[in-house]
Each structure stands twice: as structure tokens, then as C-alpha cells.
Design an enzyme around this catalytic site. Structure first.
Site, PDB file in Angstrom:
ATOM      1  N   ASP A  29      56.260  39.333 -21.973  1.00 51.06           N
ATOM      2  CA  ASP A  29      57.604  38.906 -22.381  1.00 51.06           C
ATOM      3  C   ASP A  29      57.883  39.361 -23.812  1.00 51.06           C
ATOM      4  OD1 ASP A  29      57.831  37.787 -19.897  1.00 51.06           O
ATOM      5  OD2 ASP A  29      57.316  35.766 -20.538  1.00 51.06           O
ATOM      6  N   LYS A  51      53.550  41.993 -15.487  1.00 48.17           N
ATOM      7  CA  LYS A  51      54.790  41.322 -15.090  1.00 48.17           C
ATOM      8  C   LYS A  51      55.806  41.470 -16.218  1.00 48.17           C
ATOM      9  CE  LYS A  51      55.678  36.811 -15.077  1.00 48.17           C
ATOM     10  NZ  LYS A  51      57.046  36.707 -15.586  1.00 48.17           N
ATOM     11  N   THR A  52      57.008  41.912 -15.827  1.00 48.30           N
ATOM     12  CA  THR A  52      58.045  42.166 -16.831  1.00 48.30           C
ATOM     13  C   THR A  52      59.313  41.372 -16.530  1.00 48.30           C
ATOM     14  OG1 THR A  52      58.743  44.079 -15.519  1.00 48.30           O
ATOM     15  CG2 THR A  52      57.229  44.501 -17.333  1.00 48.30           C
ATOM     16  N   HIS A  53      60.130  41.244 -17.604  1.00 50.80           N
ATOM     17  CA  HIS A  53      61.519  40.787 -17.463  1.00 50.80           C
ATOM     18  C   HIS A  53      62.325  41.932 -18.059  1.00 50.80           C
ATOM     19  CE1 HIS A  53      60.974  36.744 -16.027  1.00 50.80           C
ATOM     20  NE2 HIS A  53      60.051  36.514 -16.931  1.00 50.80           N
ATOM     21  N   LYS A  85      63.505  37.361 -10.310  1.00 48.85           N
ATOM     22  CA  LYS A  85      63.951  36.115  -9.660  1.00 48.85           C
ATOM     23  C   LYS A  85      65.317  36.310  -9.013  1.00 48.85           C
ATOM     24  CE  LYS A  85      61.226  32.912 -12.497  1.00 48.85           C
ATOM     25  NZ  LYS A  85      60.701  33.773 -13.572  1.00 48.85           N
ATOM     26  N   ALA A  87      68.317  35.977  -6.540  1.00 49.01           N
ATOM     27  CA  ALA A  87      68.747  34.728  -5.899  1.00 49.01           C
ATOM     28  C   ALA A  87      70.072  34.873  -5.171  1.00 49.01           C
ATOM     29  CB  ALA A  87      68.868  33.627  -6.951  1.00 49.01           C
ATOM     30  N   ASP A  88      70.648  36.075  -5.191  1.00 52.19           N
ATOM     31  CA  ASP A  88      71.988  36.247  -4.630  1.00 52.19           C
ATOM     32  C   ASP A  88      71.899  36.573  -3.128  1.00 52.19           C
ATOM     33  OD1 ASP A  88      74.816  36.766  -4.471  1.00 52.19           O
ATOM     34  OD2 ASP A  88      74.768  37.232  -6.613  1.00 52.19           O
ATOM     35  N   ILE A  89      73.019  36.890  -2.540  1.00 53.25           N
ATOM     36  CA  ILE A  89      73.017  37.304  -1.134  1.00 53.25           C
ATOM     37  C   ILE A  89      72.271  38.644  -1.012  1.00 53.25           C
ATOM     38  CG2 ILE A  89      75.134  36.068  -0.564  1.00 53.25           C
ATOM     39  CD1 ILE A  89      76.635  38.780  -0.836  1.00 53.25           C
ATOM     40  N   GLY A  90      71.837  38.951   0.214  1.00 54.89           N
ATOM     41  CA  GLY A  90      71.000  40.135   0.433  1.00 54.89           C
ATOM     42  C   GLY A  90      71.574  41.410  -0.157  1.00 54.89           C
TER      43      GLY A  90
HETATM   44  O1  6AU Z   1      52.606  32.052 -20.304  1.00 59.60           O
HETATM   45  P1  6AU Z   1      54.040  31.921 -20.762  1.00 59.60           P
HETATM   46  O2  6AU Z   1      54.541  30.518 -20.741  1.00 59.60           O
HETATM   47  O3  6AU Z   1      54.287  32.580 -22.085  1.00 59.60           O
HETATM   48  O4  6AU Z   1      54.932  32.784 -19.743  1.00 59.60           O
HETATM   49  C1  6AU Z   1      55.096  32.399 -18.431  1.00 59.60           C
HETATM   50  C2  6AU Z   1      55.697  33.497 -17.624  1.00 59.60           C
HETATM   51  C3  6AU Z   1      57.143  33.849 -17.971  1.00 59.60           C
HETATM   52  C4  6AU Z   1      57.963  33.167 -16.900  1.00 59.60           C
HETATM   53  O5  6AU Z   1      59.119  33.889 -16.528  1.00 59.60           O
HETATM   54  C5  6AU Z   1      57.003  33.100 -15.717  1.00 59.60           C
HETATM   55  O6  6AU Z   1      55.701  33.110 -16.241  1.00 59.60           O
HETATM   56  N1  6AU Z   1      57.181  31.921 -14.851  1.00 59.60           N
HETATM   57  C6  6AU Z   1      57.401  32.082 -13.474  1.00 59.60           C
HETATM   58  C7  6AU Z   1      57.156  33.347 -12.814  1.00 59.60           C
HETATM   59  C8  6AU Z   1      57.788  33.647 -11.540  1.00 59.60           C
HETATM   60  O7  6AU Z   1      56.373  34.136 -13.184  1.00 59.60           O
HETATM   61  C9  6AU Z   1      57.709  30.978 -12.684  1.00 59.60           C
HETATM   62  C10 6AU Z   1      57.623  29.696 -13.245  1.00 59.60           C
HETATM   63  O8  6AU Z   1      57.794  28.694 -12.573  1.00 59.60           O
HETATM   64  N2  6AU Z   1      57.308  29.564 -14.565  1.00 59.60           N
HETATM   65  C11 6AU Z   1      57.085  30.640 -15.383  1.00 59.60           C
HETATM   66  O9  6AU Z   1      56.778  30.447 -16.565  1.00 59.60           O
HETATM   67  O10 6AU Z   1      57.289  35.244 -17.893  1.00 59.60           O
END
Ligand code: 6AU
Length: 251
Positions: A29, A51-53, A85, A87-90
Site C-alpha cells: 500500500d 497485492k496492490t491497490h 474489491k 462490487a458492481d454489476i457484471g
Molecule cells: O496490514 P495492513 O493493515 O497495513 O494492510 C491490510 C491490507 C490492505 C487492505 O486493503 C487489505 O489488507 N484488507 C483486505 C483485503 C481484501 O486484502 C480485506 C480486509 O478485510 N481487510 C484488509 O485490511 O491492503
């Protein structure tokens, strides 16, 4: 249920993780491509997925993303996991997969909520198909944040309705609560994965409603892999932290 698309199977994902020998998914993140590329180069040997955002990256540029993050991740055997994440329609999820960040062109796994209906899974896979690629969806069955609305009944409905879908590789569970993870494993069975965020060796680091549990307890309760962000990226020594989390999450 037979899918009208080719997808990345649970076996393929599990064997890629096994080859890497770690159950840590890094939640990168961070805000720039260089920051993500640097952390990947530093800890890539100790993580199985990145894992990315991608919508949080200030200087996003597809060509740089592909060459500075995606290509090195592939070389290291690290799967690309975009936590969009959906969440919208297909159909809208499909166009979001194919939007300017071109998620379908590089993500191997994406997250989706089940709230809008099961066709979201098909929409997402349609996008991968259009790019000539395969991927898989991790569906949110639980969340780690306090006050979330994904209660037991919702969780059961999510698992019951997605367990047999080929394009779903597994579920997101609440890593901050081992009891929640064992319950989820009971519902899911062994054929799909459980990935758990809300993991940190120092629960005091939690902010803005996040809750944390211990990696060892999450794995013992039935999680396939722990998702760790702050515990690694905000540590003064990310490499040492990644090694430690990988060790704690080993079986
Ligand atoms: O270890 P952290 O708290 O710095 O980061 C947690 C990471 C973030 C959140 O977007 C993700 O985990 N996350 C997710 C998912 C799907 O990965 C779901 C959730 O319930 N809680 C959560 O923190 O990138």
C-alpha cells in the site's frame, strides 16, 4: 459448475505458492511505482503474491507498471494480486477490469464482493478472456475492519454461492480472529483457498478500525496465506520483517 472461460486454478495458485515456499502476501500500500518496485525487489524472495491497490498509485503509467513491477514479479514467481474489491454489476466490473489501469492485462488474482450477484465473477473473467489471459477471483466472505457488515449469515451465503464456481479461487477471511478463520474453513472445505488480511505481529499498529491477529494463529486456524502490509512496509527493516512473517506463517 463448468465455466465458459479458462481460469487460473486453485492448484496452480497453490503450487506457485509452494514453489516460493512462503505463505506471505505483501500488501504494497504505497504511493508510487518506484516505491512498489523497490519493496518488491527487496522482499520478493519471501512473498508469494504482490497485492496492490492500483487506484492509489499517484504516478500510475501502464508501460512503467508493466516493466518495473509486473515483469520483475513474474521473474520472481510472485503472482500479481489486485485488491480492487469489485462490487458492481457484471458488465461494469468487466469495463473496470479493462479501464485505464488495464487490470486484466496483468493481475492474476483480483478481489470482489458478492453483494451485487454472482455475475460479477463472469464479468471479471470476460475481461481476462478479452486480453487472452487467465486469472481468478478471491471473494470477500469476512473483513478485518471493525464494524463491518459481513456477518455470519452473509459469510455463509457468500461461501455457499461461490464454492462451486470454477473462476473463484477462494475467500478473504478475517485474519484478526482465528475463530472466524476456523469457522470459514469449516464452510469452505479444502478445495478453495482462504487468504487473511488483518495480520501484524504488533496489534498496536492498527489504525482507522483495522484489527490485527498473529500470522501463526491464522495459519493454524486454516488460512492458506496471510496478507501483510504495515507489518512489513512500515517496518524499519522490511526484508528482516518479511523473513520473520514468512517464518511465523510456515506450517
Ligand atoms: O496490514 P495492513 O493493515 O497495513 O494492510 C491490510 C491490507 C490492505 C487492505 O486493503 C487489505 O489488507 N484488507 C483486505 C483485503 C481484501 O486484502 C480485506 C480486509 O478485510 N481487510 C484488509 O485490511 O491492503
Amino acid at each position: 459448475m463448468s465455466a465458459g472461460y479458462a481460469c487460473l486454478s486453485v492448484d496452480e495458485i497453490r503450487s506457485s505458492m509452494k514453489e516460493k515456499g512462503t505463505r506471505v502476501i505483501l500488501a504494497a500500500d504505497l504511493f508510487t511505482i518506484s516505491e512498489i518496485s523497490n519493496i518488491l525487489n527487496e522482499v520478493g524472495g519471501h512473498i508469494c503474491m504482490l497485492k496492490t491497490h492500483v487506484d492509489g498509485i499517484h504516478d500510475f503509467d501502464l508501460a512503467r507498471w508493466m516493466s518495473e513491477v509486473v515483469a520483475p514479479a513474474r521473474k520472481m514467481g510472485v503472482l500479481m494480486f489486485e485488491d480492487r474489491k469489485f462490487a458492481d454489476i457484471g458488465y461494469v466490473s468487466k469495463i473496470q477490469m479493462l479501464g485505464h489501469q488495464r487490470i486484466a492485462e496483468w493481475a492474476d488474482v483480483v478481489t470482489a464482493h458478492r453483494i451485487s450477484g454472482p455475475d460479477i465473477i463472469e464479468g471479471i473473467h470476460d475481461a481476462w478472456k478479452e486480453c487472452g489471459r487467465r486469472g481468478s477471483v478471491a471473494v470477500l466472505a469476512q473483513m478485518s475492519s471493525s464494524g463491518n457488515l459481513l456477518d455470519e449469515e452473509y459469510c455463509r451465503k457468500v461461501v455457499d454461492s461461490c464454492r462451486e464456481i470454477e473462476g473463484v479461487c477462494g475467500f478473504i477471511g478475517n485474519g484478526s480472529n482465528p475463530g472466524n478463520i476456523s469457522e470459514l474453513r469449516g464452510l469452505v472445505g479444502g478445495a478453495k483457498m482462504i487468504l487473511t488480511p488483518g495480520i501484524n505481529l504488533n496489534s498496536g499498529e492498527a489504525r482507522m478500525g483495522q484489527r490485527y491477529g498473529h500470522p501463526k494463529e491464522a495459519i493454524a486456524a486454516g488460512s492458506d496465506a496471510v496478507i501483510v502490509g504495515s507489518g512489513i512496509i512500515r517496518n524499519a527493516k522490511p526484508l528482516a520483517a518479511a523473513v520473520k512473517y514468512a517464518k511465523e506463517a510456515s506450517v
